[in-house]
Each structure stands twice: as C-alpha cells, then as structure tokens.
Design an enzyme around this catalytic site. Structure first.
Site, mmCIF file in Angstrom:
data_model
loop_
_atom_site.group_PDB
_atom_site.id
_atom_site.type_symbol
_atom_site.label_atom_id
_atom_site.label_comp_id
_atom_site.label_asym_id
_atom_site.label_seq_id
_atom_site.Cartn_x
_atom_site.Cartn_y
_atom_site.Cartn_z
ATOM 1 N N ASN A 78 38.547 36.553 62.798
ATOM 2 C CA ASN A 78 38.655 36.974 64.208
ATOM 3 C C ASN A 78 38.314 38.443 64.456
ATOM 4 O O ASN A 78 38.629 38.983 65.515
ATOM 5 C CB ASN A 78 40.064 36.662 64.735
ATOM 6 C CG ASN A 78 41.133 37.454 63.978
ATOM 7 O OD1 ASN A 78 40.835 38.110 62.978
ATOM 8 N ND2 ASN A 78 42.364 37.394 64.457
ATOM 9 N N ASP B 109 37.718 37.272 57.042
ATOM 10 C CA ASP B 109 38.304 37.534 58.357
ATOM 11 C C ASP B 109 37.623 36.651 59.391
ATOM 12 O O ASP B 109 36.404 36.686 59.533
ATOM 13 C CB ASP B 109 38.101 39.022 58.691
ATOM 14 C CG ASP B 109 38.572 39.353 60.102
ATOM 15 O OD1 ASP B 109 39.415 38.601 60.637
ATOM 16 O OD2 ASP B 109 38.097 40.365 60.659
ATOM 17 N N ASP C 254 42.242 36.112 56.816
ATOM 18 C CA ASP C 254 43.290 35.283 57.411
ATOM 19 C C ASP C 254 43.139 33.822 56.981
ATOM 20 O O ASP C 254 42.183 33.468 56.281
ATOM 21 C CB ASP C 254 43.265 35.423 58.938
ATOM 22 C CG ASP C 254 41.844 35.367 59.479
ATOM 23 O OD1 ASP C 254 41.130 34.403 59.136
ATOM 24 O OD2 ASP C 254 41.434 36.303 60.207
ATOM 25 N N ASP D 151 56.385 34.812 41.562
ATOM 26 C CA ASP D 151 56.183 36.252 41.427
ATOM 27 C C ASP D 151 57.329 36.890 40.637
ATOM 28 O O ASP D 151 58.493 36.518 40.806
ATOM 29 C CB ASP D 151 56.141 36.852 42.841
ATOM 30 C CG ASP D 151 55.803 38.330 42.844
ATOM 31 O OD1 ASP D 151 54.659 38.667 42.494
ATOM 32 O OD2 ASP D 151 56.678 39.133 43.200
ATOM 33 N N HIS E 277 44.937 39.997 41.439
ATOM 34 C CA HIS E 277 44.968 41.041 42.465
ATOM 35 C C HIS E 277 45.656 42.319 41.997
ATOM 36 O O HIS E 277 45.755 43.273 42.773
ATOM 37 C CB HIS E 277 45.683 40.490 43.697
ATOM 38 C CG HIS E 277 47.109 40.146 43.397
ATOM 39 N ND1 HIS E 277 47.462 39.120 42.541
ATOM 40 C CD2 HIS E 277 48.265 40.720 43.775
ATOM 41 C CE1 HIS E 277 48.765 39.087 42.429
ATOM 42 N NE2 HIS E 277 49.285 40.034 43.170
ATOM 43 N N ASP F 158 39.450 41.277 63.309
ATOM 44 C CA ASP F 158 40.409 42.394 63.261
ATOM 45 C C ASP F 158 40.342 43.147 61.924
ATOM 46 O O ASP F 158 41.130 44.063 61.693
ATOM 47 C CB ASP F 158 41.841 41.913 63.549
ATOM 48 C CG ASP F 158 42.394 41.023 62.444
ATOM 49 O OD1 ASP F 158 41.628 40.674 61.509
ATOM 50 O OD2 ASP F 158 43.586 40.666 62.509
HETATM 51 C C1 GLC Z 1 53.828 40.926 41.263
HETATM 52 C C2 GLC Z 1 52.630 40.857 42.160
HETATM 53 C C3 GLC Z 1 52.308 42.225 42.662
HETATM 54 C C4 GLC Z 1 53.497 42.719 43.433
HETATM 55 C C5 GLC Z 1 54.792 42.632 42.627
HETATM 56 C C6 GLC Z 1 55.981 42.772 43.504
HETATM 57 O O1 GLC Z 1 53.582 41.673 40.129
HETATM 58 O O2 GLC Z 1 51.559 40.260 41.498
HETATM 59 O O3 GLC Z 1 51.157 42.258 43.452
HETATM 60 O O4 GLC Z 1 53.283 44.049 43.821
HETATM 61 O O5 GLC Z 1 54.923 41.413 41.953
HETATM 62 O O6 GLC Z 1 56.145 41.628 44.279
HETATM 63 CA CA CA Z 2 41.711 38.423 60.815
#
Ligand code: GLC
Ligand code: CA
Length: 557
Positions: A23, A21, A29, A199, A327, A25
C-alpha cells in the site's frame, strides 16, 4: 526413521517488514505476502515461517508484542491474515507462526497491570525484584546492552528484561502465564497455523534465586537462564496440554547456546517436547569468547567440525534444523562465500550444502536470489536496536573505536538481512511505491527476482532445482552422513547414504582451484550427476575443482 512432512519439507522464512509493501507506506505487510505466494510456490517451498506480525510498538520490529491476538497496524488486519492463510493453504503451503513467549512489550496490558502495584493480580506475570542497595538485583546483562534490569519508580522495584527495556520477561514459573501462552497457541492453531517457531526458546527458565553470572563469556548471566535443565518441564507440559493434540503441527525452538546433548532433550524423537531446534554454534564461530563485538577469522575446518558433529550426533535420535542465516544474521554469501566475483557460484555452493544435509532446511527471504550484506557508513543509518544500543554503550559511552565497531556491524549486524527484498530493477527494487522504511541495497539493479526468474543460470533456478531434487530423494533427507578429508581447509566432502543409495557431496569453499581426491571406497563406482553449479559430466573421480564449485554425485553401493 519415521517419515513425516516436516522432515521432508523446505521452509521459507519471511521478515514481513521487508518482504513486500502492498500500500505504499514503505513497510511490508500481509497483503504483500499474499501477492507473492505464487512466487514461493514457484520456488517450491512447503511451508513459510513468518516473523511476528502481531500488535507491537516495534521497539524490536515485532518481537515486542502488545497483543498476541491482533495484527500489527502496519501489517494490516485480521481479514488480511485470514486471506493470506487461505491463499497459502490453497497452494499447499503451510504456515508457521512466530511465538514470542519469553517476553512481551511493556505496552502489553499484562505489563501495564503488573507495574501498577506490588499486589496487582498480574504482578507475578513478570519478574520483579528489590535492588541490592543502589544496584540492580544481579549483574545480568541485556542481550541488547546494559543491565538486564530496569528500575520502576512507581513500585520501587526492578523488572527483568533479557532483551530491551521495553521487552519485560514473562515469569514462566507462574502457571497462569503458561496457560496464557497455551491459549495463544490454540488461538492461532484455530486461525490456521500449522506450526510455531518459538522465539528465545532456551530462555524461559531462570535459575531460582537469580544468582550473579560469571564474567568474561557472552552475555553475563546466561548460564543461569539459557538451557537450564528445568526448562524441559515447561516443554513437556506444553506438549501434554497443547502440542500432543495436533500431531501434524510442527515446532522449532530458537535455542541459543544449545549443545547437542540439550538438543536431544528438546527435540529427541521420544522426548515429547519440540520437533526441532535451531542451534547457533556455526553462526557464532567468529565471536572471540562469545563476545559479539570481537571477531576473528574462522578456518573452514572449524565450521565443518560443528556442522558435521550436529549431523552425526543427532542422526537417529533427534532432528536438525538447517540454516545459513535468518533475520538476526548476515547474508550467507557475504558471510561464508564471496559477495563479489563469485557471488553466484558461492551462493549456489552454500545452498548445495544446506539442501544435502540431514534435517529441515530453512531459506531466509532473499537468499534464493543471492542477496548480500548492506554497507552503510554511519550508525545513524541503521535501524536495529541491538546495533544502536551497542554503539551507545561501547562507542558513545565506552570510548571503543568507532571504525572497529562499524566493521563488526558490516560483517555480522542484523540489519544485513533486513534490507527490503529486491523484486526488480525499478525504483526501490519494486519493494514499495513509497519510501522504504530501511535502505534498499544499491545492488538491486543487478540482484533481483525479476532477473533471477528470467536467467536459467540464476541462483534462484539452482535452488529451485535443489528443492525439487530433495523432494524426490529420500537419501538427501534421511541418509546417514560420513565426512572425508576433515583436515582440508578448502573442501567440504561428505557422503550421504540410505540403504544402497548414496550422494557424494564435494564443496569448494575457496575462490581458487582445488584438487580433489576421490575417497578410496568410491573408486571404480559408476555415478551420475545429482547437481552442480558448473558443467559437470557426473563421473566421480580425482579432479580439479573450480572456484566455489559444488558437485553432488549419485551412486550405488
Ligand atoms: C530472537 C529473535 C530476535 C529478537 C529476540 C528477542 O532472538 O530472533 O530477532 O530480537 O529474539 O525477541
Ligand atoms: Ca505497507
């Protein structure tokens, strides 16, 4: 095998919300990313894949896009993007953009139009159907719990969303939709993107007639929308119309449910679709019958079987993407290693594996310092829509055991990987001067970047060395893969070979000592050390391996 940059590259994944981050918040970013580019350069990565940074109401942290051509307010401005992109390229780091094209946000103007009336020009941008009597058009389930259909009173029809209600699926059968997406791709290529991570890339094609799914395995309906062979026509078109014009561009598809055979079609050297795909077999071994809320313990032999099979089967025909987490998944050291006593040793061992396999390795932020899972007591403390919806459906409404549910979240939940990056030992781990959007893992005083840069024995220094070695070693990138002692439940042993060059990789997946027997054909050969997470003289031979030891030997035929 044809050489090219993305086969030899190591790619780093950034989840911008939790990276840095700038700034105060409390939300990471783009400027925060720019601030840390020297750090990434020091680690030695060649490219960065950044999770979505486009305009979004953040139902799913940016995976719900309301404007593909603008930056999320929380992440900054287009000027910030331009600067980040310039600074990356100045350092020789390429930029991979996350293309979320299976669905948009329900706040995207296309959907706002689409839901207006049945004859709106945008109606066919999404998938609308009449219900079956009182019920949804079919029994498909959302990956985020509940039905995959939501009724919209305004026009009296249901729309499809394989994810959250606020993530309506685009209708890829409509050529206009595909052209829109290609335009978005061209837009970001013009703006400096060097590649795309696609994705939900196995889900664009939905079976004609939208038939009911079989019950009892994974998300109901997925056999009708995941890796359906007809999807390849979309990718060939995307290749013809966009990708083929940019030979340096890299593409990687997130293809859940993909088999080796399908992967060869998406990412075969001669298939003209994508460059590589993420497979999920190794990441989902815990799930009993594909059920992500029902976990079992996985023997090492099963993990090895999956990884080795992908190594063998794609060799020479398609290219692997290698990853231990992202993630959406738990921290690798918590998942497959030991986040306690042998955290460093086991993190180093796991990345020794990742960086000595054939394919392109992806390192998710924080993995390079051995970050671990987060353990929060109540569901209220979590942020992830998947976990929250799962709790509502299974525990609050379904009466499931709350403790068992939380055990699953602690082991496999997506928020494990989404705690803020631990930069130093000051308040909030140096991630923000304000209040972080999500809990910082309390172990930041011990596990952080500052400490890792100062300590020559840190996980960071080790992974940096692995990356450096890989950049110099063609056998690590391209070599053939041969496995030994397949039935061994403690050790993973394999050899990589290219012409006369070899790497023997020996990995101890346990916290105990294990005895290793050198494969017959290597006996009497001279070797030297490539890398090890312990003191090691480099001569191959029978020996006792220490807890989570990794030893890689270089030898010649
Ligand atoms: C993919 C992404 C995941 C997201 C999903 C819907 O699996 O990696 O984080 O929730 O697609 O876009
Ligand atoms: Ca920020």
């Amino acid at each position: 095998m044809e050489r090219c940059w993305w086969k030899e590259a190591v790619i780093y994944q950034i989840y911008p919300r939790s990276f840095k981050d700038s700034n105060g918040d409390g939300i990471g970013d783009l400027k925060g990313i720019t601030e840390k580019l020297d750090y990434l350069k020091e680690l030695g990565v060649d490219a960065v894949w950044i999770s979505p940074f486009f305009k979004s109401p953040n139902t799913d942290n940016g995976y719900d896009i309301s404007d593909y051509r603008d930056i999320m307010d929380e992440f900054g401005t287009m000027e910030d993007f331009d600067e980040m992109q310039r600074e990356m390229h100045r350092r020789g780091i390429r930029l991979i953009v996350d293309l979320v094209a299976n669905h948009t946000s329900d706040e995207h103007p296309w959907f706002a139009e689409s839901r207006r009336s049945r004859d709106n020009p945008y109606r066919d941008y999404y998938i609308w159907r009449d219900g079956k009597g009182e019920n949804a058009p079919n029994n498909w389930q959302s990956r985020f719990s509940g039905s995959a259909w939501t009724y919209d009173g305004q026009t009296g029809q249901y729309y499809l969303h394989l994810y959250a209600e606020k993530q309506p699926d685009l209708n890829w059968e409509n050529p206009a939709v595909r052209q829109e997406i290609y335009d978005v791709m061209r837009f970001w290529i013009e703006k400096g993107a060097d590649g795309f991570r696609l994705d939900a890339a196995s889900m664009f094609y939905k079976d004609k007639g939208l038939p009911d799914g079989a019950l009892g395995r994974g998300s109901v309906g997925e056999e009708h929308y995941q890796n359906v062979p007809a999807i390849h026509a979309y990718y060939r078109e995307m290749y013809d119309q966009v990708l083929s014009r940019y030979p340096e561009l890299v593409t990687v598809g997130e293809t859940s449910g993909v088999t080796v055979e399908e992967a060869k079609k998406y990412a075969g050297f001669s298939s003209h679709e994508l460059n590589m795909v993420f497979q999920f077999e190794h990441a989902r071994l815990e799930y009993v019958n594909g059920d992500k809320y029902n976990l079992r313990k996985v023997p090492l032999t099963q993990l090895k079987e999956v990884l080795s099979r992908w190594q063998r089967e794609l060799n020479g025909t398609a290219w692997n993407s290698l990853y231990l987490t992202n993630h959406d998944q738990p921290r690798s050291v918590s998942h497959w290693g030991d986040e306690g006593r042998y955290r460093r040793e086991s993190a180093k061992m796991l990345y020794t594996m990742l960086l000595t396999m054939q394919g392109t390795p992806y390192i998710y932020q924080g993995e390079e310092i051995g970050m671990t899972n987060i353990h929060l007591d109540s569901i209220e403390e979590y942020e992830d829509i998947q976990a929250k919806n799962g709790w509502r459906e299974l525990v609050a409404e379904g009466g499931a055991d709350p403790k068992k549910f939380m055990d699953v979240i602690h082991a496999m939940g997506r928020d494990n990987a989404r705690t803020p990056m631990q930069w130093d030992d000051t308040e909030h781990a140096g991630f923000t001067a304000g209040t972080p959007w999500f809990t910082v893992n309390p172990n930041y005083k011990e596990i952080n970047v500052k400490e890792s840069l100062e300590d020559p024995n840190s996980v960071f220094q080790y992974i940096k060395e692995l990356i450096r070695l890989r950049h110099e070693s063609r056998v690590a990138v391209y070599g053939d893969f041969t496995e030994f002692a397949k039935e061994n439940e403690a050790l993973y042993i394999y050899n990589r070979s290219l012409e006369k060059e070899n790497l023997l990789v020996v990995l101890n997946f346990t916290g105990g000592e294990q005895s290793f027997r050198l494969p017959e054909r290597m006996r009497g050969k001279k070797s030297e050390l490539y890398i090890s997470n312990y003191e090691n003289d480099g001569q191959m031979g029978d020996r006792t391996l220490r807890p989570f030891e990794a030893a890689v030997y270089r030898w010649r035929e």
